[in-house]
Design an enzyme around this catalytic site. Structure first.
Site, PDB file in Angstrom:
ATOM      1  N   ASP A 199       0.864  -1.183   0.000  1.00 57.79           N
ATOM      2  CA  ASP A 199       0.000   0.000   0.000  1.00 57.79           C
ATOM      3  C   ASP A 199       0.898   1.229   0.000  1.00 57.79           C
ATOM      4  O   ASP A 199       1.788   1.363   0.835  1.00 57.79           O
ATOM      5  CB  ASP A 199      -0.892  -0.003   1.245  1.00 57.79           C
ATOM      6  CG  ASP A 199      -1.935   1.115   1.204  1.00 57.79           C
ATOM      7  OD1 ASP A 199      -3.131   0.800   1.219  1.00 57.79           O
ATOM      8  OD2 ASP A 199      -1.542   2.300   1.171  1.00 57.79           O
ATOM      9  N   GLU A 248      -2.896  -0.046  -4.092  1.00 54.57           N
ATOM     10  CA  GLU A 248      -2.721  -1.303  -3.353  1.00 54.57           C
ATOM     11  C   GLU A 248      -2.754  -2.528  -4.248  1.00 54.57           C
ATOM     12  O   GLU A 248      -3.567  -2.614  -5.155  1.00 54.57           O
ATOM     13  CB  GLU A 248      -3.885  -1.498  -2.376  1.00 54.57           C
ATOM     14  CG  GLU A 248      -3.720  -0.802  -1.068  1.00 54.57           C
ATOM     15  CD  GLU A 248      -4.995  -0.875  -0.267  1.00 54.57           C
ATOM     16  OE1 GLU A 248      -5.375  -1.987   0.120  1.00 54.57           O
ATOM     17  OE2 GLU A 248      -5.606   0.180  -0.064  1.00 54.57           O
TER      18      GLU A 248
HETATM   19  N1  DCP Z   1      -8.762   8.115  -1.399  1.00 58.39           N
HETATM   20  C1  DCP Z   1      -9.842   8.974  -1.609  1.00 58.39           C
HETATM   21  N2  DCP Z   1     -10.869   9.037  -0.706  1.00 58.39           N
HETATM   22  C2  DCP Z   1     -10.866   8.278   0.424  1.00 58.39           C
HETATM   23  C3  DCP Z   1      -9.772   7.400   0.651  1.00 58.39           C
HETATM   24  C4  DCP Z   1      -8.739   7.350  -0.286  1.00 58.39           C
HETATM   25  O1  DCP Z   1      -9.882   9.666  -2.633  1.00 58.39           O
HETATM   26  N3  DCP Z   1     -11.858   8.373   1.313  1.00 58.39           N
HETATM   27  C5  DCP Z   1      -7.652   8.100  -2.366  1.00 58.39           C
HETATM   28  C6  DCP Z   1      -6.558   9.044  -1.929  1.00 58.39           C
HETATM   29  C7  DCP Z   1      -5.475   8.179  -1.375  1.00 58.39           C
HETATM   30  C8  DCP Z   1      -5.646   6.897  -2.161  1.00 58.39           C
HETATM   31  O2  DCP Z   1      -7.045   6.810  -2.452  1.00 58.39           O
HETATM   32  O3  DCP Z   1      -4.182   8.749  -1.539  1.00 58.39           O
HETATM   33  C9  DCP Z   1      -5.191   5.665  -1.424  1.00 58.39           C
HETATM   34  O4  DCP Z   1      -5.951   5.467  -0.252  1.00 58.39           O
HETATM   35  P1  DCP Z   1      -5.328   4.942   1.092  1.00 58.39           P
HETATM   36  O5  DCP Z   1      -6.435   4.528   1.970  1.00 58.39           O
HETATM   37  O6  DCP Z   1      -4.265   3.934   0.806  1.00 58.39           O
HETATM   38  O7  DCP Z   1      -4.683   6.239   1.774  1.00 58.39           O
HETATM   39  P2  DCP Z   1      -3.291   6.948   1.514  1.00 58.39           P
HETATM   40  O8  DCP Z   1      -2.436   6.197   0.560  1.00 58.39           O
HETATM   41  O9  DCP Z   1      -3.541   8.357   1.126  1.00 58.39           O
HETATM   42  O10 DCP Z   1      -2.645   6.974   2.953  1.00 58.39           O
HETATM   43  P3  DCP Z   1      -1.956   5.765   3.762  1.00 58.39           P
HETATM   44  O11 DCP Z   1      -0.529   6.167   3.925  1.00 58.39           O
HETATM   45  O12 DCP Z   1      -2.674   5.686   5.041  1.00 58.39           O
HETATM   46  O13 DCP Z   1      -2.118   4.527   2.917  1.00 58.39           O
HETATM   47 MG    MG Z   2      -2.156   4.126   0.805  1.00 62.44          MG
HETATM   48 MG    MG Z   3      -4.719   2.075  -0.102  1.00 64.27          MG
END
Ligand code: DCP
Ligand code: MG
Ligand code: MG
Length: 366
Positions: free
Chosen positions: A10, A115
């Site tokens: 991820d 992911e």
């Molecule tokens: N995303 C989105 N809306 C959400 C959750 C996620 O648009 N409610 C998008 C933005 C994130 C991407 O999907 O960058 C990947 O989601 P992740 O849950 O993996 O979150 P992040 O990668 O941003 O953070 P982490 O470091 O916790 O994985």
């Molecule tokens: Mg992420």
């Molecule tokens: Mg993710």
């Protein structure tokens, strides 16, 4: 049977990390990426934010106006979805190159924009220490090529790998082998079990089940009477870390490929082309048996230093002839050979953008 080894990767604060990479002036600041509705300034919700912004309590999904109140100094940026997808595609290509060759079962499954699961059972020889090394290599390659970090979980199945990847974030790697599975899983709250949502967690709590250990030790009959047969047995098994679910290629992203080792390490086309032709023949045979066409040709080479390089060609039309495959593959291979200073050890060819054949015949009939 060899011990199954699955990786889950991820990316860290994915959208915000890409923005940071593109705009060095954002370094050290709280960065919030917003899905703006366009009605008024900051009407919309937070897509994601970097870890500095998270220290202020900002989270995915909350209104951007709320995020602004939590940290007025934060930098707010609009989502650039297409751009992030192009970065995602390149990362998925890197990840795919680390998965087992996968003769019969899918060795790769992308589950969201940032992911994926990788089967590495064969590559790691069932050994979790070797799987850890593969994880480190993946991190290094993504860092080098895309200047981004990720977190990785290594486990005996998808469920455990998925949960392990979020244990250490950002830039972490967590190995959960069968020996330390219970030590990892059982102290967790049931709500942390992948596949358990708020509703189930609440019901379980009402039954006095708080930790995963509580769930694993709970009477399966009672679980079945509350949640039904399939969900009840799933809960019991998941709490014990049991998960046999296979990896599944995304609809439309399936690929058919073959990879093989050259008789000797070489950069001599005369030695490489016969192998490429054999591989292409195998791929076409598989394609024919399933009556598919392809639009994307990907060539992978692994050199004497065990470095993997992958490059694709997208064709204008869906085709299915061996000639078309070989023409594209030869072209890409030629580029690798002219650019490489190190001998090649392995060569692979695969096709993607697969579609069912339809109507080709009728074109000529009329
Ligand atoms: N995303 C989105 N809306 C959400 C959750 C996620 O648009 N409610 C998008 C933005 C994130 C991407 O999907 O960058 C990947 O989601 P992740 O849950 O993996 O979150 P992040 O990668 O941003 O953070 P982490 O470091 O916790 O994985
Ligand atoms: Mg992420
Ligand atoms: Mg993710």
């Amino acid at each position: 049977m060899m011990q199954r080894v699955i990786l889950h990767i991820d990316m860290d604060y994915f959208y915000a990390a890409i923005e940071e990479r593109e705009k060095p002036e954002l370094r050290g600041k709280a960065v919030v990426v917003c899905m703006l509705s366009g009605r008024s300034e900051l009407s919309g919700s937070v897509s994601t934010c970097n870890y500095i912004a998270r220290e202020f309590g900002i989270r995915s999904g909350m209104p951007c106006s709320r995020a602004k109140k939590l940290n007025p100094e934060a930098v707010f940026l609009p989502v650039r979805k297409e751009f992030y997808t192009s970065v995602s595609n390149r990362i998925m290509e890197i990840l795919r190159s680390y998965a087992d060759p996968g003769e019969n079962e899918d060795p790769f499954e992308q589950i969201s924009v940032d992911e994926a699961f990788l089967e590495v059972t064969d590559r790691a020889g069932g050994d979790f220490n070797l799987a850890f090394d593969i994880g480190i290599q993946i991190k290094r390659e993504i860092k080098e090529k895309e200047k981004l970090t990720c977190s990785i979980g290594v486990g005996p199945n998808k469920l455990i790998a998925k949960m392990a990847s979020s244990a250490k974030k950002p830039d972490g790697i967590t190995v959960v082998s069968p020996e330390n599975l219970e030590a990892f899983l059982w102290p967790l709250k049931v709500s942390k079990l992948w596949g358990i949502g708020d509703v189930t967690a609440k019901k379980l709590q009402e039954m006095g089940i708080v930790t995963v250990k509580d769930l694993a030790e709970h009477d399966v009959i009672e679980l079945i009477s509350t949640f039904g047969k399939s969900r009840g047995t799933w809960l019991k098994q998941a709490a014990s870390g049991i998960d046999d679910s296979p990896l599944k290629e995304r609809e439309g992203s399936e690929q058919i490929g073959r990879i093989a080792t050259l008789p000797e390490d070489t950069l001599d086309q005369g030695l490489i082309l016969p192998l490429l032709e054999r591989l292409a023949g195998d791929v076409i045979e598989k394609l024919n048996s399933r009556e598919l066409t392809f639009r994307v040709v990907t060539v992978t080479v692994i050199n004497s230093n065990f470095r993997t390089y992958t490059r694709s060609r997208t064709l204008n039309h869906p085709v299915y002839s061996k000639e078309a495959l070989l023409e594209a593959a030869r072209e890409v291979l030629g580029e690798f050979i002219s650019e490489s200073r190190t001998d090649l050890r392995r060569v692979g060819v695969r096709v993607g953008g697969l579609q069912k054949r339809k109507g080709q015949k009728s074109l000529f009939d009329y």
